[in-house]
Design an enzyme around this catalytic site. Structure first.
Site, PDB file in Angstrom:
ATOM      1  N   CYS A 107       0.818  -1.210   0.000  1.00 21.91           N
ATOM      2  CA  CYS A 107       0.000   0.000   0.000  1.00 21.91           C
ATOM      3  C   CYS A 107       0.856   1.267   0.000  1.00 21.91           C
ATOM      4  O   CYS A 107       1.517   1.568   0.994  1.00 21.91           O
ATOM      5  CB  CYS A 107      -0.916  -0.057   1.225  1.00 21.91           C
ATOM      6  SG  CYS A 107      -1.775   1.463   1.618  1.00 21.91           S
TER       7      CYS A 107
ATOM      8  N   CYS B  74       0.001   3.835   2.667  1.00 22.08           N
ATOM      9  CA  CYS B  74       0.445   3.320   3.970  1.00 22.08           C
ATOM     10  C   CYS B  74       1.905   3.691   4.211  1.00 22.08           C
ATOM     11  O   CYS B  74       2.289   4.072   5.323  1.00 22.08           O
ATOM     12  CB  CYS B  74       0.287   1.805   4.048  1.00 22.08           C
ATOM     13  SG  CYS B  74      -1.412   1.220   3.909  1.00 22.08           S
TER      14      CYS B  74
END
Length: 109
Positions: A33, A36
């Site tokens: 991600c 993230c």
């Protein structure tokens, strides 16, 4: 990763988060991600700067899917602040540090 960040799993979630005596900010993330990875250094800074009044944990949603499913995590990153075993703040997607702090600060001692 900051030394003040705790790795949380499905098995340790109850003890590390729900039974914590201090509020716990949990970063639900995954390796693949991009957002993230963008929020990770901010989460580390928050952990380093608030050690006396906040615990910070990271839970890999790919490795430990049960807790994210229980809390209806549909997209990552999602940050949830738990206080007294209850989810009190939910922040989804990348947010700048000041916006994260403004949402969690009212719940910290």
């Amino acid at each position: 990763m900051s030394e003040h960040v705790v790795h949380v799993s499905d098995a340790s979630f109850e003890d590390e988060v729900l039974k914590s005596q201090v509020p716990v900010l949990v970063d639900f993330w995954a390796e693949w991600c991009g957002p993230c990875r963008m929020v990770a250094p901010i989460v580390d800074q928050i952990a380093d700067e608030n050690t006396a009044r906040l615990k910070v944990g990271k839970l890999d949603t790919d490795a430990y899917p049960d807790v994210p499913m229980a809390y209806d995590i549909m997209s990552i990153p999602t940050l949830i602040l738990f206080k007294g075993g209850e989810a009190v703040v939910r922040i989804t997607g990348f947010q700048p540090k000041d916006r994260i702090l403004s949402q969690i600060a009212p719940h910290l001692g």
